[in-house]
Design a protein around this motif. Sequence first.
Motif, PDB file in Angstrom:
ATOM      1  N   ILE A  18      -0.571   6.414   4.417  1.00 23.25           N
ATOM      2  CA  ILE A  18       0.785   6.955   4.325  1.00 23.25           C
ATOM      3  C   ILE A  18       0.726   8.435   3.949  1.00 23.25           C
ATOM      4  O   ILE A  18       1.427   9.259   4.533  1.00 23.25           O
ATOM      5  N   THR A  19      -0.133   8.769   3.006  1.00 21.41           N
ATOM      6  CA  THR A  19      -0.288  10.166   2.603  1.00 21.41           C
ATOM      7  C   THR A  19      -0.743  11.016   3.781  1.00 21.41           C
ATOM      8  O   THR A  19      -0.185  12.097   4.033  1.00 21.41           O
ATOM      9  N   LYS A  20      -1.717  10.542   4.532  1.00 22.86           N
ATOM     10  CA  LYS A  20      -2.207  11.283   5.702  1.00 22.86           C
ATOM     11  C   LYS A  20      -1.115  11.448   6.754  1.00 22.86           C
ATOM     12  O   LYS A  20      -1.000  12.511   7.369  1.00 22.86           O
ATOM     13  N   ALA A  21      -0.319  10.418   6.971  1.00 22.79           N
ATOM     14  CA  ALA A  21       0.759  10.494   7.966  1.00 22.79           C
ATOM     15  C   ALA A  21       1.778  11.553   7.575  1.00 22.79           C
ATOM     16  O   ALA A  21       2.221  12.342   8.414  1.00 22.79           O
ATOM     17  N   VAL A  22       2.144  11.585   6.299  1.00 22.23           N
ATOM     18  CA  VAL A  22       3.111  12.577   5.828  1.00 22.23           C
ATOM     19  C   VAL A  22       2.513  13.977   5.900  1.00 22.23           C
ATOM     20  O   VAL A  22       3.153  14.920   6.368  1.00 22.23           O
ATOM     21  N   GLU A  58       4.911   5.065  12.162  1.00 25.47           N
ATOM     22  CA  GLU A  58       3.834   5.245  13.138  1.00 25.47           C
ATOM     23  C   GLU A  58       2.456   4.995  12.528  1.00 25.47           C
ATOM     24  O   GLU A  58       1.500   4.703  13.239  1.00 25.47           O
ATOM     25  N   ALA A  59       2.373   5.079  11.191  1.00 19.62           N
ATOM     26  CA  ALA A  59       1.122   4.752  10.502  1.00 19.62           C
ATOM     27  C   ALA A  59       0.973   3.235  10.331  1.00 19.62           C
ATOM     28  O   ALA A  59      -0.061   2.762   9.874  1.00 19.62           O
ATOM     29  N   GLY A  60       2.021   2.483  10.700  1.00 18.12           N
ATOM     30  CA  GLY A  60       1.938   1.028  10.673  1.00 18.12           C
ATOM     31  C   GLY A  60       2.669   0.354   9.526  1.00 18.12           C
ATOM     32  O   GLY A  60       2.448  -0.822   9.257  1.00 18.12           O
ATOM     33  N   TYR A  61       3.570   1.073   8.869  1.00 19.40           N
ATOM     34  CA  TYR A  61       4.255   0.526   7.699  1.00 19.40           C
ATOM     35  C   TYR A  61       5.759   0.479   7.919  1.00 19.40           C
ATOM     36  O   TYR A  61       6.279   1.034   8.873  1.00 19.40           O
ATOM     37  N   THR A  62       6.457  -0.195   7.004  1.00 25.52           N
ATOM     38  CA  THR A  62       7.888  -0.416   7.137  1.00 25.52           C
ATOM     39  C   THR A  62       8.623   0.209   5.949  1.00 25.52           C
ATOM     40  O   THR A  62       8.882  -0.464   4.957  1.00 25.52           O
ATOM     41  N   PRO A  63       8.952   1.506   6.033  1.00 24.25           N
ATOM     42  CA  PRO A  63       9.640   2.159   4.916  1.00 24.25           C
ATOM     43  C   PRO A  63      11.138   1.866   4.910  1.00 24.25           C
ATOM     44  O   PRO A  63      11.774   1.838   5.957  1.00 24.25           O
ATOM     45  N   THR A  64      11.673   1.637   3.722  1.00 25.64           N
ATOM     46  CA  THR A  64      13.105   1.452   3.530  1.00 25.64           C
ATOM     47  C   THR A  64      13.589   2.564   2.609  1.00 25.64           C
ATOM     48  O   THR A  64      13.085   2.686   1.494  1.00 25.64           O
TER      49      THR A  64
END
Length: 86
Positions: A18-22, A58-64
């Motif tokens: 997640i850190t890398k994606a951001v 896009e990193a594969g997670y589901t943020p709310t």
Amino acid sequence: MVAFEVKDMTCGHCVSMITKAVKFLDGDAQVAIDLASKRVQIESRAADKAELKTAIEEAGYTPTPVAAVAAEPPQKAAGSCCGCSR
């Protein structure tokens, strides 16, 4: 400050991804992640909430999206102007 709850973030690898994606989206973004509460807080001048959400997805997670928690100012000692204990 933008905040997300990411319930499918379960380990240090998830935090790293997640850190890398951001950071890929905004290299100057400040990312604070609390794995225990599954909370991701991001301070970005280059990306908005929708762009950050998409990057995490896009990193594969589901943020709310959730309300960001502002840091509380430190408490000062009684009778002290600067917080020292003298």
